[in-house]
Motif scaffolding. Sequence first.
Motif, mmCIF file in Angstrom:
data_model
loop_
_atom_site.group_PDB
_atom_site.id
_atom_site.type_symbol
_atom_site.label_atom_id
_atom_site.label_comp_id
_atom_site.label_asym_id
_atom_site.label_seq_id
_atom_site.Cartn_x
_atom_site.Cartn_y
_atom_site.Cartn_z
ATOM 1 N N THR A 72 0.829 -1.203 0.000
ATOM 2 C CA THR A 72 0.000 0.000 0.000
ATOM 3 C C THR A 72 0.864 1.255 0.000
ATOM 4 O O THR A 72 0.543 2.246 -0.666
ATOM 5 N N MET A 73 1.968 1.204 0.729
ATOM 6 C CA MET A 73 2.889 2.348 0.788
ATOM 7 C C MET A 73 3.761 2.466 -0.458
ATOM 8 O O MET A 73 4.437 3.471 -0.648
ATOM 9 N N GLY A 74 3.799 1.428 -1.279
ATOM 10 C CA GLY A 74 4.681 1.418 -2.432
ATOM 11 C C GLY A 74 6.113 1.103 -2.058
ATOM 12 O O GLY A 74 7.053 1.498 -2.747
ATOM 13 N N ASP A 75 6.296 0.385 -0.962
ATOM 14 C CA ASP A 75 7.617 0.024 -0.452
ATOM 15 C C ASP A 75 8.052 -1.299 -1.070
ATOM 16 O O ASP A 75 7.618 -2.371 -0.653
ATOM 17 N N SER A 76 8.923 -1.210 -2.075
ATOM 18 C CA SER A 76 9.365 -2.422 -2.771
ATOM 19 C C SER A 76 10.236 -3.306 -1.890
ATOM 20 O O SER A 76 10.191 -4.536 -2.002
ATOM 21 N N TYR A 77 11.026 -2.690 -1.011
ATOM 22 C CA TYR A 77 11.957 -3.462 -0.167
ATOM 23 C C TYR A 77 11.180 -4.440 0.717
ATOM 24 O O TYR A 77 11.378 -5.659 0.662
ATOM 25 N N CYS A 78 10.281 -3.923 1.540
ATOM 26 C CA CYS A 78 9.531 -4.794 2.452
ATOM 27 C C CYS A 78 8.528 -5.670 1.702
ATOM 28 O O CYS A 78 8.221 -6.775 2.146
ATOM 29 N N SER A 79 8.042 -5.208 0.557
ATOM 30 C CA SER A 79 7.142 -6.038 -0.237
ATOM 31 C C SER A 79 7.860 -7.283 -0.737
ATOM 32 O O SER A 79 7.307 -8.386 -0.682
ATOM 33 N N LEU A 80 9.093 -7.114 -1.237
ATOM 34 C CA LEU A 80 9.856 -8.277 -1.690
ATOM 35 C C LEU A 80 10.235 -9.172 -0.519
ATOM 36 O O LEU A 80 10.098 -10.402 -0.590
ATOM 37 N N ALA A 81 10.720 -8.545 0.562
ATOM 38 C CA ALA A 81 11.164 -9.338 1.713
ATOM 39 C C ALA A 81 10.008 -10.121 2.318
ATOM 40 O O ALA A 81 10.095 -11.342 2.507
ATOM 41 N N TRP A 82 8.937 -9.427 2.641
ATOM 42 C CA TRP A 82 7.835 -10.090 3.330
ATOM 43 C C TRP A 82 6.890 -10.813 2.379
ATOM 44 O O TRP A 82 6.240 -11.784 2.760
ATOM 45 N N GLY A 83 6.827 -10.387 1.128
ATOM 46 C CA GLY A 83 6.091 -11.162 0.137
ATOM 47 C C GLY A 83 6.727 -12.530 -0.026
ATOM 48 O O GLY A 83 6.042 -13.554 -0.095
ATOM 49 N N GLY A 84 8.056 -12.555 -0.056
ATOM 50 C CA GLY A 84 8.774 -13.822 -0.137
ATOM 51 C C GLY A 84 8.550 -14.693 1.082
ATOM 52 O O GLY A 84 8.366 -15.911 0.973
ATOM 53 N N ARG A 85 8.563 -14.067 2.251
ATOM 54 C CA ARG A 85 8.316 -14.834 3.480
ATOM 55 C C ARG A 85 6.886 -15.368 3.516
ATOM 56 O O ARG A 85 6.646 -16.496 3.954
ATOM 57 N N LEU A 86 5.947 -14.547 3.053
ATOM 58 C CA LEU A 86 4.558 -14.997 3.017
ATOM 59 C C LEU A 86 4.394 -16.138 2.011
ATOM 60 O O LEU A 86 3.687 -17.105 2.284
#
Length: 192
Positions: A72-86
């Motif tokens: 939602t924030m457009g944060d690619s760093y945490c999206s990749l990190a936590w998307g991968g973990r999810l």
Amino acid sequence: MAFVDPPPHGPDAQRLYDDDVATVGYVMNASRLWAHQPASSDALFALMEQAAAPLALDRRRRGILVAACASTMGDSYCSLAWGGRLAAASDTDTAVSVLLGGDQGLTTAERAMAGWARAVARDPNATVRADVQVLRDAGFSDGDVFAITLFVALRIAYSTVNDALGARPDAALRDAAPAPLRDAVDYGRPVG
């Protein structure tokens, strides 16, 4: 990989770097940034853990909250990190759906959490009582709602520092992510 250079080498910064190498196998770009104030990094992560403790969040639910908030924030760093973990805690389709706001594969309670995380990240002043009621209807107590909100707000703080100072996602995050997840994260800072 950020707008500010890493600080001079010191024992506290080295501890952050050593922790990264022990857990992920390399020094993360975010750690190079937070090495300016390792004690603040420690305190922020300790506070996140304290906020999440009443919820006993497993990796899947933590991933849902962070991925929904970060995307939602457009944060690619945490999206990749936590998307991968999810994706690892559930499956790739579920992780991609959360990043894109579809929430396929989530339970009713998880959909409520993801929706709330997005609302808090998007515009906390636009939330209304009915938004909280969705969480209550999904089985969350008012204390749980507070804990979820506090956890998401602290993640927003972490992402804001990283994003504002130009921390770029690590190439290793991109390389480890399934292709559909990489394709979904088409926003934010490019991989560094």
